[in-house]
Structures are given as C-alpha cells and as structure tokens.
Design an enzyme around this catalytic site. Structure first.
Site, PDB file in Angstrom:
ATOM      1  N   ASP A 210     -48.649  16.076   0.816  1.00  0.00           N
ATOM      2  CA  ASP A 210     -48.734  16.668   2.153  1.00  0.00           C
ATOM      3  C   ASP A 210     -47.738  15.980   3.076  1.00  0.00           C
ATOM      4  O   ASP A 210     -47.083  15.010   2.695  1.00  0.00           O
ATOM      5  CB  ASP A 210     -50.153  16.499   2.707  1.00  0.00           C
ATOM      6  CG  ASP A 210     -50.552  15.037   2.801  1.00  0.00           C
ATOM      7  OD1 ASP A 210     -50.293  14.408   3.850  1.00  0.00           O
ATOM      8  OD2 ASP A 210     -51.113  14.496   1.819  1.00  0.00           O
ATOM      9  N   ASP A 212     -48.639  14.442   5.926  1.00  0.00           N
ATOM     10  CA  ASP A 212     -49.460  13.677   6.854  1.00  0.00           C
ATOM     11  C   ASP A 212     -49.768  14.576   8.058  1.00  0.00           C
ATOM     12  O   ASP A 212     -50.073  15.741   7.874  1.00  0.00           O
ATOM     13  CB  ASP A 212     -48.771  12.360   7.233  1.00  0.00           C
ATOM     14  CG  ASP A 212     -49.762  11.294   7.688  1.00  0.00           C
ATOM     15  OD1 ASP A 212     -50.745  11.058   6.959  1.00  0.00           O
ATOM     16  OD2 ASP A 212     -49.567  10.713   8.759  1.00  0.00           O
TER      17      ASP A 212
END
Length: 294
Positions: A210, A212
């Site tokens: 991802d 973040d």
C-alpha cells in the site's frame, strides 16, 4: 569455508517454502524465550534451509510481541549463516508501487517497546549497524527476484514503527517528506540489530502492499486491499526464495563485509567482570568471541 544454511523469516503472507526436501518442523529451545513457532527445516537444491514464520502460524504475534531475540538465537543455534527477512510494508514513493519489492539497505528505528540487544549489564557489547544489511546477500536476493519476474528496487530506507496501528496522515507525511524514508513496516527492528549481534548476514526484502496514508489518490490504509496484494506478493516471495540456493551455494567463505565478525572487538566488559548467567545465555550468539567460559 562454511556450510551455507539459509534462514528465511517470513512476515505476513509468507508461511512456507515451496519445494523443500526432507521438510520437517522442529522445536528449537532458546534461553531467550520461545521462538514465534517451530522452524521448518530441509534442503532446496542441495542447500540447507530453515523457515521461521515471524508472527507464528495463524498470525498469533503482533509486531510488538514477536520474540525477536529467541527467533534470531534459534536460527543461529540451527546453524543458519544467512538470514533473509521478507515482510509486508507501506510505500512512501510513487515508484514503489503495491506489488513491488524493495531491497532495504537502511533503517530508521522508531520502535520503543522491544528488547533490542542480547547484551546488557554484566556483558556489554557495541556493534556497528552503520550498514545494517549485507550487500552480498542483498544482491543475491535482488538477482533471484529479477529472475522470478518480480519488479524490485535496489536500495531503500525502512522506517520501523511500533504499531500495531498504521500511521496518522501527519506521521506519514513526516516520514516521507522530512525524514526521507522509502517504506514503512513494523517488524525489521530490532531483528536486523539482533542479527548483526549474532554475526549473521542479514538481508531485508520489503513487499509493498500500500501507499501508507500520504498518497492523495489512495487515502488511508485499507486492510482488505492489503490482504489482496499480500496474496500476490507471497507467491512472488516464494519464487525469489527458490532462486537463492543457486546464488549462495552449498558452502561459503567469510562474509566480505564482515557480518560474521561483527563481535570481533565489540565486547567491552572485562572477562572477570562478566555475569556468568548472561554469558551462558550468549553461548550461541557470541560463543565465538566469549569462548566456553566467557
């Protein structure tokens, strides 16, 4: 020459090694506590292998409660010479996209609730972690990943946070914009420091899941999206591991970067002042320099 034994510490999504011959789960007793799980041992293309699920099978340990000292000590007791850490992480760089891997070469340690050293009162030692990963081992991982078809980036700074919560937006921006971190995770510290104290070569492969929370187009971390990406990353990670034996070989010379000699001048406490109980616990980690009687 030393017989190579590759130790893989698998993080979220990595729970075994494909194609392991004579595979068996073994218990390894450690004076530093109970490791995260049994250790899967066997061989791959003639090279000894050991696999330890960092969080335990079934994911029973949080990043804070992982028994890092017991894990590293247990791997050393088994005869592991080279440790590859594979872990999920968030990315602070647009070009380090979900599904990509990063060969970490630096860390910023923001953990605060973990035991970070095998040494202490009664036997003090200071090792250098200026360069906390082994370039030889890192290069082998990079080449194996490329061969496995993984998009992988060489070099990156890993921000180790305590967790288990993900970052706030303010923290994410701080780590990315002012501190220059490239990826963020919760488990490589104190693991890397302990591996250095145990004189083990250590490489860290971060599997990006991802962005973040800093990315304007992605928003906050979504666990369901992470799990989806983990499933794809885990197969890529196993593919990388399958390529390591051919690159590391059945035997190896001393590490050209000195990882296996990190304690050469590190122990500061005079022999007559050393705590016998602590020295006894250090038999696997530091027996080479402390000797049978410390």
């Amino acid at each position: 020459m030393t017989q190579t034994m590759i130790g893989v510490i698998g993080g979220s999504g990595i729970y075994d090694i494909d194609g392991l011959e004579d595979a068996s789960w073994v218990d390894v007793a450690s004076p530093w506590g109970v490791p995260s799980d049994q250790i899967l041992t066997g061989s791959l293309h003639g090279v000894k292998m050991a696999f330890l699920p960092r969080h335990g099978r079934g994911h029973v340990h949080s990043p804070t409660t992982v028994p890092y000292r017991a894990n590293i000590d247990a791997l050393k007791r088994l005869g592991v010479t080279d440790v590859i850490s594979v872990s999920a992480c968030g990315s602070f760089r647009e070009e380090f996209a979900p599904g990509h891997f990063v060969v970490v070469d630096q860390f910023i340690d923001r953990t605060f609730a973990r035991e970070k050293s095998f040494f202490g009162a009664g036997c003090v030692a200071h090792v250098s972690v200026a360069h906390p990963t082994c370039p030889r081992l890192s290069d082998a991982c990079y080449d194996a990943a490329v061969e496995a078809g993984v998009t992988i980036h060489k070099g990156g700074t890993y921000l180790a946070m305590e967790g288990p919560q993900f970052s706030t937006l303010a923290e994410s921006r701080l780590y990315r914009e002012q501190w220059g971190a490239d990826v963020i995770g919760m488990t490589n510290m104190p693991e890397a420091k302990l591996a250095r104290e145990a004189e083990l070569c250590y490489a860290s492969i971060a599997m990006v899941t991802d962005y973040d929370s800093w990315h304007p187009d992605h928003g906050e971390v979504d666990v369901s999206d992470i799990i989806k990406t983990l499933m794809g990353n885990s197969e890529k990670g196993r593919g990388m591991v399958r390529g390591l034996p051919a690159r590391l070989g059945v035997t190896r010379a001393s590490c050209p970067h000195g990882c296996d000699r990190a304690l050469e001048y590190a122990v500061m406490t005079a022999p007559e002042k050393r705590d016998p109980a602590l020295v006894a616990k250090l038999d696997a980690v530091a027996g080479r320099v402390l000797g049978p009687r410390g």
